[in-house]
Design a protein around this motif. Structure first.
Motif, PDB file in Angstrom:
ATOM      1  N   ILE A 579       0.833  -1.205   0.000  1.00 17.58           N
ATOM      2  CA  ILE A 579       0.000   0.000   0.000  1.00 17.58           C
ATOM      3  C   ILE A 579       0.867   1.254   0.000  1.00 17.58           C
ATOM      4  CG2 ILE A 579      -1.726   1.293   1.295  1.00 17.58           C
ATOM      5  CD1 ILE A 579      -2.789  -1.338   2.352  1.00 17.58           C
ATOM      6  N   THR A 580       1.931   1.244   0.799  1.00 20.56           N
ATOM      7  CA  THR A 580       2.807   2.414   0.876  1.00 20.56           C
ATOM      8  C   THR A 580       3.489   2.679  -0.464  1.00 20.56           C
ATOM      9  OG1 THR A 580       3.210   1.877   3.214  1.00 20.56           O
ATOM     10  CG2 THR A 580       4.666   3.484   2.184  1.00 20.56           C
ATOM     11  N   VAL A 581       3.939   1.633  -1.130  1.00 23.79           N
ATOM     12  CA  VAL A 581       4.541   1.784  -2.457  1.00 23.79           C
ATOM     13  C   VAL A 581       3.511   2.333  -3.444  1.00 23.79           C
ATOM     14  CG1 VAL A 581       5.445   0.505  -4.441  1.00 23.79           C
ATOM     15  CG2 VAL A 581       6.331   0.046  -2.153  1.00 23.79           C
ATOM     16  N   ALA A 582       2.296   1.803  -3.408  1.00 20.28           N
ATOM     17  CA  ALA A 582       1.257   2.243  -4.339  1.00 20.28           C
ATOM     18  C   ALA A 582       0.950   3.724  -4.176  1.00 20.28           C
ATOM     19  CB  ALA A 582      -0.010   1.415  -4.129  1.00 20.28           C
ATOM     20  N   VAL A 583       0.952   4.221  -2.948  1.00 24.48           N
ATOM     21  CA  VAL A 583       0.592   5.618  -2.702  1.00 24.48           C
ATOM     22  C   VAL A 583       1.784   6.546  -2.874  1.00 24.48           C
ATOM     23  CG1 VAL A 583      -0.275   7.252  -0.983  1.00 24.48           C
ATOM     24  CG2 VAL A 583      -1.312   4.987  -1.175  1.00 24.48           C
ATOM     25  N   PHE A 584       2.891   6.259  -2.174  1.00 32.88           N
ATOM     26  CA  PHE A 584       4.003   7.210  -2.112  1.00 32.88           C
ATOM     27  C   PHE A 584       4.997   7.068  -3.260  1.00 32.88           C
ATOM     28  CE2 PHE A 584       2.302   7.592   2.067  1.00 32.88           C
ATOM     29  CZ  PHE A 584       2.604   8.888   2.452  1.00 32.88           C
ATOM     30  N   GLN A 585       5.088   5.889  -3.866  1.00 35.90           N
ATOM     31  CA  GLN A 585       6.015   5.717  -4.979  1.00 35.90           C
ATOM     32  C   GLN A 585       5.308   5.788  -6.321  1.00 35.90           C
ATOM     33  OE1 GLN A 585       8.996   2.514  -4.664  1.00 35.90           O
ATOM     34  NE2 GLN A 585       8.518   1.966  -6.779  1.00 35.90           N
ATOM     35  N   GLN A 586       4.166   5.102  -6.422  1.00 31.65           N
ATOM     36  CA  GLN A 586       3.444   5.077  -7.690  1.00 31.65           C
ATOM     37  C   GLN A 586       2.428   6.199  -7.813  1.00 31.65           C
ATOM     38  OE1 GLN A 586       1.848   1.096  -7.746  1.00 31.65           O
ATOM     39  NE2 GLN A 586       3.835   0.152  -8.171  1.00 31.65           N
ATOM     40  N   GLY A 587       2.055   6.835  -6.696  1.00 34.85           N
ATOM     41  CA  GLY A 587       1.199   8.012  -6.751  1.00 34.85           C
ATOM     42  C   GLY A 587      -0.288   7.755  -6.745  1.00 34.85           C
ATOM     43  N   HIS A 588      -0.728   6.508  -6.534  1.00 29.55           N
ATOM     44  CA  HIS A 588      -2.160   6.226  -6.476  1.00 29.55           C
ATOM     45  C   HIS A 588      -2.763   6.851  -5.211  1.00 29.55           C
ATOM     46  CE1 HIS A 588      -1.603   3.497  -9.806  1.00 29.55           C
ATOM     47  NE2 HIS A 588      -0.721   2.786  -9.129  1.00 29.55           N
ATOM     48  N   LEU A 589      -3.799   7.628  -5.373  1.00 33.21           N
ATOM     49  CA  LEU A 589      -4.499   8.283  -4.258  1.00 33.21           C
ATOM     50  C   LEU A 589      -3.568   9.184  -3.454  1.00 33.21           C
ATOM     51  CD1 LEU A 589      -6.607   5.230  -2.961  1.00 33.21           C
ATOM     52  CD2 LEU A 589      -7.277   6.970  -4.630  1.00 33.21           C
ATOM     53  N   ALA A 590      -2.511   9.694  -4.093  1.00 35.45           N
ATOM     54  CA  ALA A 590      -1.549  10.534  -3.381  1.00 35.45           C
ATOM     55  C   ALA A 590      -2.193  11.815  -2.863  1.00 35.45           C
ATOM     56  CB  ALA A 590      -0.373  10.873  -4.298  1.00 35.45           C
ATOM     57  N   ASP A 591      -3.199  12.327  -3.576  1.00 33.77           N
ATOM     58  CA  ASP A 591      -3.852  13.564  -3.140  1.00 33.77           C
ATOM     59  C   ASP A 591      -4.530  13.411  -1.784  1.00 33.77           C
ATOM     60  OD1 ASP A 591      -3.033  14.770  -5.455  1.00 33.77           O
ATOM     61  OD2 ASP A 591      -4.941  14.483  -6.503  1.00 33.77           O
ATOM     62  N   LEU A 592      -4.970  12.204  -1.472  1.00 31.63           N
ATOM     63  CA  LEU A 592      -5.667  11.988  -0.201  1.00 31.63           C
ATOM     64  C   LEU A 592      -4.748  12.180   0.996  1.00 31.63           C
ATOM     65  CD1 LEU A 592      -7.915   8.876  -1.018  1.00 31.63           C
ATOM     66  CD2 LEU A 592      -8.547  11.304  -0.974  1.00 31.63           C
TER      67      LEU A 592
END
Length: 742
Positions: A579-592
Motif C-alpha cells: 500500500i505504501t509503495v502504491a501511494v508514495f512511490q506510484q502516486g495512487h491516491l496521493a492527493d488523499l
C-alpha cells in the motif's frame, strides 16, 4: 513476573502521592536538562565503510576547503539571452558578490566564467561553497543564504537558493494534535468516563514528555538524525496511550467483578501489566536490534525510540496505578459505580474507597452477546472462507511490494513551494534533472605528479561513460595531491539510470595506477545508504521473525501459535509495504495524503517499519491469544476458548488500534514527505495487523487448529522458562493466601 507486578501495582497505589511526586520530579529534571544540554540534530545520513563516505573523509583531511556543504543558487532572467547582455551580467556579478560575503561562505563561483549558463542564455547556476558541513551551518547562516538576491528579484529575476545546505530539522506543528484529540475521543467512548479517559491520556503524556525530554538532553552528547525525535514522539505517544489503556481497562473490569480498588489495580498490573511489559520488551528489543545491521544513524534512531517506549512501560506500571488510586471508582461510568452501603452520596474522599469492595449487585462485564463475541462466533463458523479471503486480500495489497525503490529524501520530492523544491524545479527547468544530482570524483595521489597524471585518465574515462552529460574541470588542493572533479549525469538523483551510472563510474576508474579514485556526492551517498539498508533488510527480517517465534513459544507454550503469529506478521508487513509503495512511490491516491510528488521510499522506512510493527503485532497477539489459552487451560474447548478470548479482548484491541492509527495518522498531515510516509505506513500497518490479521485471520486459524494449537513437546516444555504472562502464578498466589479485602 505477574506476582511481582501485582505487588508493584498495589504498592504504587498505596504510596500514590510519592509515586506521582517522583514522576513529576523526573519530568521537571529531564525538562531542565533538555533545555540546557540539547544539541543540534543531523540532517545527513553518513554510512561508515562506504566508498562515498571514505571520499568525504579524505576530502576533510586533505582538501578541507572542498569538504564543506555546498549550495546552488538557480537564477532565471526575465527573457532569453539576457544573461549575455551587460545588464544581465551586472545582475549576476552583484548576486555572486553578495553570496561570497555571506556568513560561513568560503566563496561563490560566477556562472558566466565557468559556463554554468543554459543554451538559451536565460538560466544560470551559482555554486556556493560553505566552510563547514551542512549540519554545522547555523540557522542564521542558512536564513541569510535563503534571502540572497533581493535586488535581482526586484528587477524581475527569479533567484532560488538551494542545495544540500538547506537540509534542516522537520518541524512539528499543530496537525499532530489532531491524532491525540481523536485518541482522546476513542478513550472517552471506550470507557464512558471522562475521568478514566483523562487519566489514561495524562499518564501517557507524562510518559512521552519525560521520554522526549531525556532524549533531547542526551542529544548534546549523541548525534541524532532529524527524524529520530519525530519517530520517538510518534511511537512514545502511541504505545503510551495503549499501555495505559490496557491496564485501566483491566482495572475497571476487576472493579465490576467486585474487587476493592487496591486489589483491582494490583491484579490489573499483574495481568494486563505483564502483557504490557512483554509487548514493550518486544518493541524495545526489535528497535535496539537495529544495531545489528551496523548502520550508525539507524542504530541511534532505534535506541531513541526504544528509550521512549521503555519510559512508557515504566509509567504504565507505576504512575498509572497511582493515578487510579486517586480516582477510586470514578474510573467507572456513573451508572456502574458502586453505591455506598451507608446510603451517603457518592462524593467520597479517595482514601475512603481504596479498601471497600464494590456492591455485590454491580453488573458484570462478561456480556457474551457483545460485538466481540458475535464477531468471534461468525469468524469461527466460516473460518475456511475467512482465511482464504483474508489471504487473498492481503496478497493483492502486497502486489506492488516487489517494485519498491529506496532512496534518501531529495529536493525533487520536497513540499511544493519550499525553498529546496523551488530551487530544484528551476534547475530542472533550465538545465535538466541531472544538474540536481551531480556527482563528485576524488582523485588522490601520493605526490602532486601522481595526481596530475591520473586526472586526465579519470576525465577521459568519465567522458566515455554512458549517461554522463558533462565533466567539470578539476579543482586541486593547495598541495596538489588531491583533485575534485564534478560529474553531471543525464538523469535525476533518484533515477535508476543514475544508480547504474554510479556503479559504472566506479568500475571504470578502479584500475587507475598510483592514485585512489573515489566517487561521492549527495547522490552517491544516498545510493550507498539505500543499497546497504536493502542488503540488511532480509537479515533483520529473519532476526525479527525468529525472535517472534521464540518469544511467543515462551508465552503460549506452543509451536503452532508462534508460527501462525510470525506468518501473520509477514502478511502485515507485505501488505503494508504494498500500500505504501502504491501511494508514495506510484502516486495512487496521493492527493488523499497531501503528497505533492511521488518518489522512492525513504531508505530506512522498510527496516524501521518491520521493527515497530513487530512489537505492536506481538502486543495484540498476546492480549488476544493469552485469554484464549487461559480459558482453554481452565477446561473450555478450543473453539469456546477462541470465542471467549476474542469476546473479552476485541473492544480493548479495537480501541488500542484506533488510538495508534490516530496518533500515527496525525503525522500524515506534516509537509515533510519522510515523516508523512512514516506516519502513513505505521497507521496502515496497525490497521491491517489489528483488524485483518489478529481479529479476523487469527481466530479463524485458531478454531481450525483446535487442540493442536496448544501442543508442545514435553522436552521443550521442560526446557523453556515460564514467564507467566497470563498470571497463572499470580492466581495460585492469590488462592493460597487469605483474602482480606475481597
Amino acid at each position: 513476573m505477574a506476582t511481582l507486578l501485582y505487588r508493584l501495582g498495589r504498592g504504587a497505589l498505596r504510596r500514590r502521592r510519592l509515586v506521582v511526586a517522583l514522576w513529576l520530579v523526573v519530568l521537571v529534571v529531564a525538562g531542565l536538562a533538555a533545555a540546557t544540554l540539547r544539541g543540534p540534530t543531523a540532517s545527513n545520513f553518513t554510512m561508515p565503510g562506504t566508498e562515498s563516505q571514505r571520499a568525504l573523509d579524505l576530502l576533510a583531511d586533505q582538501f578541507p576547503a572542498a569538504s564543506g556543504a555546498t549550495g546552488t543558487i538557480a537564477v532565471k532572467a526575465p527573457a532569453d539571452g539576457q544573461l549575455a547582455t551587460p545588464q544581465g551580467q551586472a545582475v549576476v556579478q552583484e548576486l555572486v558578490q553578495q553570496a561570497s560575503t555571506l556568513p560561513g561562505v568560503v566563496g561563490a563561483v560566477n556562472p558566466l566564467q565557468v559556463g554554468a549558463v543554459s543554451p538559451n542564455g536565460r538560466y544560470a547556476l551559482v555554486q556556493v561553497q560553505f566552510a563547514t558541513g551542512g549540519d554545522d551551518v547555523t540557522d542564521e547562516q542558512r536564513t541569510a543564504y535563503e534571502q540572497v538576491g533581493a535586488a535581482a528579484k526586484a528587477q524581475g529575476w527569479q533567484v532560488a537558493p538551494g542545495g544540500e545546505v538547506l537540509g534542516g530539522e522537520p518541524e512539528i506543528g499543530s496537525t499532530e494534535a489532531l491524532g491525540v484529540l481523536v485518541a482522546a475521543i476513542v478513550l472517552i467512548i471506550t470507557f464512558g468516563s471522562l475521568v478514566a479517559a483523562g487519566m489514561t491520556m495524562l499518564n501517557a503524556l507524562i510518559g512521552v514528555g519525560a521520554g522526549m525530554a531525556g532524549l533531547f538532553a542526551l542529544s548534546g552528547v549523541v548525534q541524532l538524525t532529524s527524524t529520530a525525535p519525530i519517530l520517538a514522539l510518534m511511537l512514545g505517544l502511541a504505545v503510551g496511550i495503549d499501555y495505559s489503556l490496557f491496564i485501566t481497562s483491566r482495572h475497571r473490569q476487576n472493579l465490576l467483578d467486585g474487587l476493592s480498588p487496591e486489589e483491582a489495580v494490583g491484579r490489573a498490573v499483574g495481568t494486563a501489566g505483564s502483557a504490557v511489559v512483554f509487548a514493550g520488551a518486544t518493541v524495545v528489543i526489535a528497535l535496539a536490534g537495529l544495531a545489528v545491521v551496523n548502520i550508525p544513524f539507524l542504530t541511534v534512531m532505534g535506541l531513541a525510540a526504544a528509550g521512549t517506549v521503555t519510559v512508557a512501560v515504566l509509567v504504565a506500571i507505576t504512575l498509572q496505578p497511582a493515578l487510579l488510586g486517586f480516582a477510586g471508582r470514578r474510573v467507572l461510568p456513573r451508572r456502574l459505580r458502586a453505591v455506598p452501603t451507608d446510603g451517603t452520596a457518592a462524593q467520597e474522599d479517595d482514601a475512603d474507597v481504596i479498601d471497600r469492595p464494590a456492591a455485590a449487585t454491580t453488573p458484570t462485564t462478561d456480556d457474551r452477546n457483545g460485538f466481540g463475541f458475535r464477531w468471534a462466533r461468525l469468524i469461527t463458523r466460516f473460518r475456511v472462507p475467512v482465511i482464504l479471503v483474508g489471504l487473498l486480500g492481503l496478497g493483492l495489497l502486497a502486489l506492488p511490494t516487489p517494485d519498491m525503490r529506496l532512496a534518501l529524501p531529495g529536493a525533487a520530492t520536497a513540499a511544493v513551494g519550499s525553498p529546496a523544491r523551488v530551487a530544484n524545479d528551476l534547475t530542472v527547468e533550465g538545465f535538466g534533472a541531472g544538474f540536481t544530482g551531480r556527482l563528485a570524483v576524488v582523485v588522490a595521489g601520493d605526490t602532486p605528479q601522481a595526481t596530475a597524471a591520473a586526472v586526465p585518465q579519470v576525465t577521459a574515462l568519465l567522458q566515455r561513460t554512458e549517461n554522463v552529460l558533462a565533466v567539470a574541470p578539476p579543482q586541486l588542493s593547495p598541495d596538489g595531491r588531491t583533485a575534485l572533479l564534478g560529474v553531471v549525469p543525464k538523469t535525476g538523483p533518484t533515477d535508476e539510470a543514475t544508480e547504474t551510472l554510479v556503479h559504472d563510474i566506479r568500475g571504470a576508474v578502479s584500475g587507475i595506477p598510483d592514485a585512489d579514485v573515489l566517487l561521492t556526492g549527495v547522490t552517491a551517498i544516498g545510493i550507498d545508504v539505500s543499497e546497504k539498508l536493502s542488503d540488511a533488510l532480509p537479515i533483520y527480517l529473519l532476526l525479527v521473525v525468529g525472535l517472534s517465534v521464540l518469544l511467543l513459544m515462551l508465552v503460549f507454550r506452543s509451536l503452532l501459535v508462534p508460527v501462525k503469529a510470525a506468518l501473520g506478521f509477514l502478511l502485515t508487513v507485505a501488505a503494508t509495504f504494498g500500500i505504501t509503495v502504491a501511494v508514495f512511490q506510484q502516486g495512487h491516491l496521493a492527493d488523499l495524503v497531501g503528497l505533492d510528488t511521488p518518489g522512492p521510499l525513504i531508505s530506512f522506512l522498510p527496516i524501521l517499519l518491520i521493527g515497530i510493527l513487530f512489537g505492536l503485532a506481538m502486543d495484540y497477539e498476546v492480549f488476544l491469544v493469552s485469554r484464549m489459552r487461559e480459558d482453554f487451560v481452565h477446561g473450555e474447548t478450543a473453539r469456546q476458548a477462541t470465542i471467549s478470548g476474542m469476546g473479552h479482548g476485541a473492544r480493548v484491541v479495537t480501541a488500542a488500534a484506533l488510538i495508534m492509527m490516530s496518533v500515527f495518522g496525525g503525522f500524515v498531515f506534516l509537509e515533510d514527505p519522510v515523516i508523512k510516509s512514516m506516519g502513513f505506513a505505521l497507521a496502515i500497518g496497525v490497521a491491517i495487523d489489528a483488524f485483518v490479521v489478529r481479529m479476523t485471520i487469527v481466530p479463524a486459524v485458531m478454531s481450525l487448529l483446535g487442540d493442536r494449537a496448544w501442543w508442545l513437546p514435553r522436552w521443550l516444555d521442560r526446557a523453556l522458562p515460564n514467564v507467566d504472562i497470563e498470571g497463572e502464578g499470580l492466581r495460585t498466589h492469590l488462592e493460597d493466601r487469605t483474602p482480606t479485602r475481597v
